[in-house]
Design a protein around this motif. Sequence first.
Motif, PDB file in Angstrom:
ATOM      1  N   SER A 125      -9.059  30.578 -33.487  1.00  0.00           N
ATOM      2  CA  SER A 125      -9.404  30.867 -32.182  1.00  0.00           C
ATOM      3  C   SER A 125     -10.331  29.625 -31.641  1.00  0.00           C
ATOM      4  O   SER A 125     -10.766  28.688 -32.434  1.00  0.00           O
ATOM      5  CB  SER A 125     -10.101  32.075 -32.008  1.00  0.00           C
ATOM      6  OG  SER A 125     -11.406  31.934 -32.398  1.00  0.00           O
ATOM      7  N   TRP A 142     -11.994  31.228 -21.120  1.00  0.00           N
ATOM      8  CA  TRP A 142     -12.591  32.028 -22.353  1.00  0.00           C
ATOM      9  C   TRP A 142     -11.792  31.661 -23.579  1.00  0.00           C
ATOM     10  O   TRP A 142     -11.453  30.556 -23.994  1.00  0.00           O
ATOM     11  CB  TRP A 142     -13.115  33.292 -22.189  1.00  0.00           C
ATOM     12  CG  TRP A 142     -14.017  33.586 -21.105  1.00  0.00           C
ATOM     13  CD1 TRP A 142     -13.787  33.527 -19.988  1.00  0.00           C
ATOM     14  CD2 TRP A 142     -15.380  33.651 -21.438  1.00  0.00           C
ATOM     15  NE1 TRP A 142     -15.210  33.748 -19.073  1.00  0.00           N
ATOM     16  CE2 TRP A 142     -16.281  33.691 -20.274  1.00  0.00           C
ATOM     17  CE3 TRP A 142     -16.245  33.100 -22.658  1.00  0.00           C
ATOM     18  CZ2 TRP A 142     -17.489  33.615 -19.984  1.00  0.00           C
ATOM     19  CZ3 TRP A 142     -17.691  33.007 -22.508  1.00  0.00           C
ATOM     20  CH2 TRP A 142     -18.275  33.234 -21.066  1.00  0.00           C
ATOM     21  N   THR A 143     -11.285  32.749 -24.500  1.00  0.00           N
ATOM     22  CA  THR A 143     -10.612  32.559 -25.555  1.00  0.00           C
ATOM     23  C   THR A 143      -9.147  32.332 -25.662  1.00  0.00           C
ATOM     24  O   THR A 143      -8.705  32.683 -24.724  1.00  0.00           O
ATOM     25  CB  THR A 143     -10.925  33.920 -26.374  1.00  0.00           C
ATOM     26  OG1 THR A 143     -12.414  34.153 -26.466  1.00  0.00           O
ATOM     27  CG2 THR A 143     -10.457  33.861 -27.823  1.00  0.00           C
ATOM     28  N   CYS A 177      -6.531  34.502 -23.845  1.00  0.00           N
ATOM     29  CA  CYS A 177      -6.471  35.842 -24.018  1.00  0.00           C
ATOM     30  C   CYS A 177      -6.818  36.564 -22.892  1.00  0.00           C
ATOM     31  O   CYS A 177      -7.983  36.085 -22.079  1.00  0.00           O
ATOM     32  CB  CYS A 177      -7.451  36.280 -24.923  1.00  0.00           C
ATOM     33  SG  CYS A 177      -7.193  35.641 -26.800  1.00  0.00           S
ATOM     34  N   THR A 231     -10.149  34.366 -38.240  1.00  0.00           N
ATOM     35  CA  THR A 231     -11.383  34.024 -37.548  1.00  0.00           C
ATOM     36  C   THR A 231     -12.445  34.004 -38.220  1.00  0.00           C
ATOM     37  O   THR A 231     -12.778  35.294 -39.038  1.00  0.00           O
ATOM     38  CB  THR A 231     -11.378  34.962 -36.153  1.00  0.00           C
ATOM     39  OG1 THR A 231     -12.711  34.534 -35.464  1.00  0.00           O
ATOM     40  CG2 THR A 231     -11.469  36.383 -36.551  1.00  0.00           C
ATOM     41  N   LEU A 261     -15.327  37.971 -29.809  1.00  0.00           N
ATOM     42  CA  LEU A 261     -14.057  38.575 -29.085  1.00  0.00           C
ATOM     43  C   LEU A 261     -14.535  39.615 -28.065  1.00  0.00           C
ATOM     44  O   LEU A 261     -14.153  39.617 -26.767  1.00  0.00           O
ATOM     45  CB  LEU A 261     -13.059  39.268 -29.777  1.00  0.00           C
ATOM     46  CG  LEU A 261     -12.529  38.268 -31.133  1.00  0.00           C
ATOM     47  CD1 LEU A 261     -11.688  39.128 -31.832  1.00  0.00           C
ATOM     48  CD2 LEU A 261     -11.498  37.136 -30.428  1.00  0.00           C
ATOM     49  N   ALA A 278     -16.262  37.842 -25.214  1.00  0.00           N
ATOM     50  CA  ALA A 278     -15.422  37.153 -24.093  1.00  0.00           C
ATOM     51  C   ALA A 278     -14.604  38.245 -23.388  1.00  0.00           C
ATOM     52  O   ALA A 278     -14.662  38.208 -21.986  1.00  0.00           O
ATOM     53  CB  ALA A 278     -14.438  36.395 -24.929  1.00  0.00           C
TER      54      ALA A 278
END
Length: 175
Positions: A84, A69-70, A17, A45, A52, A55
């Motif tokens: 995720s 991160w994600t 992401c 999620t 989110l 992140a």
Amino acid sequence: MVAKMVIETENLRLVPCDAQLLKMAIKGNKQLSKFLGVSLADQWTTFGVDALQYALDQILARPGELGWWTYFPIHKLDNTLIGSGGYKGSPTEDGTVELGYEIASGYCNRGLATEMARGLIMKAFMDNRVKSILAHTLAQSNASTTVLAKCGFTKIEEVESTEDGLIWKWELIRP
């Protein structure tokens, strides 16, 4: 999204992401589905919008940490976002990263969480700075502890968390 940072496993495409993708995810499922060109699993999620947003804030503050991160796991056969996962930032000075993941309930018990974790482990150890990977679980045997054990992690400590109570700390040392 940088194509070379996508992690390919047998059944999954782990999409890193960037800020734009996280903003779409925060806007809502309809926007995210259209932006990624995939379906979304029901309740993809449980980490939620707060994770989110966190992140996104980290990537905006430290753009050099993109890829730490994600990640969104896309089930290749179904072309569906099923959860995720990722890291809690780039490697620390002592060479550790922390791993986390979730899989939508409709995709559980198929080995996909283990596959996602292995993909993230492989990506982390491609960086020579990473000496070990940490993870935390609730202090009881569950699906996540099974995933970590299958991936070679060892439970190293019990820690008291103000949010979750007693949790187990796991570690995988670079082979």
